[in-house]
Design a protein around this motif. Structure first.
Motif, short mmCIF file in Angstrom:
data_model
loop_
_atom_site.label_atom_id
_atom_site.label_comp_id
_atom_site.label_asym_id
_atom_site.label_seq_id
_atom_site.Cartn_x
_atom_site.Cartn_y
_atom_site.Cartn_z
N THR A 1 0.81 -1.21 0.00
CA THR A 1 0.00 0.00 0.00
C THR A 1 0.85 1.27 0.00
O THR A 1 0.53 2.24 -0.69
N ALA A 2 1.94 1.29 0.76
CA ALA A 2 2.81 2.47 0.81
C ALA A 2 3.40 2.77 -0.56
O ALA A 2 3.45 3.93 -1.01
N LEU B 1 0.43 4.04 -2.77
CA LEU B 1 -0.13 5.33 -2.37
C LEU B 1 0.73 6.48 -2.91
O LEU B 1 0.21 7.49 -3.39
N GLN C 1 2.52 6.41 -5.58
CA GLN C 1 2.29 6.49 -7.01
C GLN C 1 0.95 7.13 -7.33
O GLN C 1 0.83 7.91 -8.28
N LEU C 2 -0.06 6.82 -6.54
CA LEU C 2 -1.39 7.39 -6.76
C LEU C 2 -1.37 8.91 -6.63
O LEU C 2 -2.01 9.62 -7.41
N VAL C 3 -0.60 9.42 -5.68
CA VAL C 3 -0.55 10.86 -5.43
C VAL C 3 0.12 11.59 -6.59
O VAL C 3 -0.32 12.68 -6.99
N VAL D 1 7.72 4.01 -0.02
CA VAL D 1 7.07 5.21 -0.55
C VAL D 1 7.96 5.86 -1.61
O VAL D 1 7.51 6.20 -2.72
N LYS E 1 -3.54 2.03 -9.29
CA LYS E 1 -3.15 2.41 -7.92
C LYS E 1 -4.33 2.40 -6.97
O LYS E 1 -4.17 2.13 -5.79
N LEU E 2 -5.53 2.73 -7.47
CA LEU E 2 -6.70 2.71 -6.59
C LEU E 2 -6.90 1.32 -5.99
O LEU E 2 -7.17 1.17 -4.80
N GLN F 1 -4.48 -1.02 -5.99
CA GLN F 1 -3.22 -1.42 -5.35
C GLN F 1 -3.10 -0.86 -3.94
O GLN F 1 -2.49 -1.48 -3.07
N VAL F 2 -3.67 0.33 -3.72
CA VAL F 2 -3.64 0.91 -2.38
C VAL F 2 -4.49 0.09 -1.41
O VAL F 2 -4.09 -0.18 -0.28
N SER F 3 -5.67 -0.32 -1.86
CA SER F 3 -6.60 -1.00 -0.96
C SER F 3 -6.39 -2.51 -0.92
O SER F 3 -6.63 -3.14 0.13
#
Length: 433
Positions: A58-59, A62, A64-66, A112, A378-379, A381-383
């Motif tokens: 998740t780290a 996250l 990458q999503l940002v 991260v 990523k959505l 992958q984060v969850s």
């Protein structure tokens, strides 16, 4: 002369610009696969729970999503070569950071930073390959580009696992630094300046461009597919090595061997499947079939618990010393499952990337389309990793991987419904025409 005429996948590597781009894919994938094995060792070293292990994934996602949305715009208006060089330099810092970690919090923090570097390399490299490739060979170029990454990932599984097994973290990370610096030199020497072209900021990727992209049925279907598919796939990628280490005590070299099974099937087939995609009138069927195969491989993973009913324990003796390595029955079960996963990926990936590039071209925003592709991933992958890890903690390994498999099947169902009810129209004009 077409790349096919110069010897297919190998011939394409004679193109210096493609070689430079392939070098970035090689360095990125080598790092990713080696670090995944190291994460299994960190999980054992710090005695982590499934939820914390999920944070390892998740780290990374996250971060990458940002950055992925603004990064897509910067790639459109800026010099893609510079972004590739920045990503490679950042990865060198990541390896230094991993060599110094002392707590599980340090591992999460470096993950991260690794996520940012990986985004720079993946999004930029994919967009540049899509833009400089000949129109009638895009699937082949993207397929071979991914094939290089898959081969490198396989090498990371084998040689990265070997280095971690024999020498430990420091030597493994030093090797990754050397590989990354070689890729840096190839980009400096061979890749043209501004390889994707520099667009007017008013025409580059922005919210309005993404809205227009999402107005396309094909893009909506691809995005929804990526979200649900990534929930299942990323849970498998993060937890399979950890599961092998913490549940069965499999050593890093053997874990690398398990992962190599999937990378071998993925790398061996992807270039060929990319060429098939170019000739197909229904490339979306490749995406659908790949998702179903991946779900099958996922549900096979927890059957390692009963692998002793089918597979024997094998002891491999060293020919030059008294050392030996024991492969438990679970090794062979996990190897088979990951091989099936590799086949699913090889069927799905070239078609997925080609369709995203094609859709982006309608709006002169290939990087923007690839940004949507990455955001959707990523959505999930984060969850995904944290969700599956928490389910594992609360229930069992069978329930956790069953949830992951269901997410994969759901992605295939949603994709099939959208394409079956309202297929993407042909010949959509470029925005502003």
């Amino acid at each position: 002369m077409s790349s096919a005429a110069t010897g297919g996948s190998i011939g394409l590597l004679r193109n210096r610009e493609f070689l430079a781009l392939a070098g970035t894919a090689f360095a990125r994938a080598q790092a990713y696969s080696t670090v995944l094995i190291a994460l299994a060792l960190y999980a054992e070293q710090f005695d982590t729970t499934g939820t914390v292990e999920g944070l390892f994934g998740t780290a990374f996602a996250l971060a990458q999503l940002v950055i992925v949305l603004p990064l897509g715009r910067y790639i459109d208006v800026g010099n893609s070569k510079h972004y590739l060089l920045a990503g490679l330099a950042l990865n060198v810092l990541v390896f230094v950071g991993f060599s110094l970690v002392g707590t599980v919090e340090h591992v999460i923090l470096v993950r991260v930073v690794q996520g940012i570097g990986a985004s720079l390399l993946w999004l930029t490299g994919s967009a540049v390959v899509g833009e400089i490739s000949p129109d009638d060979e895009r699937g082949h170029w993207l397929g071979v580009y991914n094939q290089v990454g898959a081969l490198s990932s396989l090498a990371g599984d084998v040689f990265g696992g070997l280095l971690l097994y024999v020498y430990g973290y420091q030597v493994a990370y030093a090797a990754l630094i050397v590989i990354t610096m070689v890729a840096f030199g190839l980009v400096v020497a061979y890749l043209r300046d501004e390889p994707g072209g520099r667009k007017d900021p008013e025409e580059a990727t922005g919210i309005e461009t993404l809205r227009r992209l999402l107005g396309r049925t094909a893009i909506r279907a691809l995005v929804l597919f990526r979200v649900s598919f990534s929930v299942g796939k990323m849970a498998v990628i993060i937890f399979l090595p950890i599961y092998a280490r913490t549940a069965f005590g499999i050593n890093p070299l053997a874990i690398g061997g398990i992962l190599a099974g999937g990378k071998l099937t993925k790398s061996a087939l992807q270039g060929y499947v990319g060429a098939l995609t170019d000739r197909s009138d229904d490339p979306y069927l490749f995406i659908l079939g790949g998702a179903v195969l991946y779900a099958l491989g996922t549900i096979l993973v927890p059957y390692a618990e009963v692998a002793h009913r089918v597979f024997p324990t094998v002891v491999i003796a060293s020919p030059v010393s008294a050392a030996s390595m024991t492969l438990p029955p679970a090794f062979f079960s996990l190897f088979l499952a990951y091989a099936v996963l590799g086949v699913g990926d090889s069927v799905r990936l070239p078609a997925s990337m080609s369709l995203f590039v094609e859709e982006g071209e309608h709006f002169d925003a290939v990087a923007g389309s690839m940004s949507l592709r990455s955001i959707a991933w990523k959505l999930g992958q984060v969850s995904g990793p944290v969700l599956v890890g928490a389910i594992w903690d609360a229930t069992s390994v069978f329930v956790a991987f069953a949830v992951a498999a269901c997410a994969l099947l759901l992605s295939a169902l949603v994709f099939a419904v959208l394409f079956g009810v309202d297929p993407a129209p042909e010949g959509t004009p470029v925005a502003g025409d």
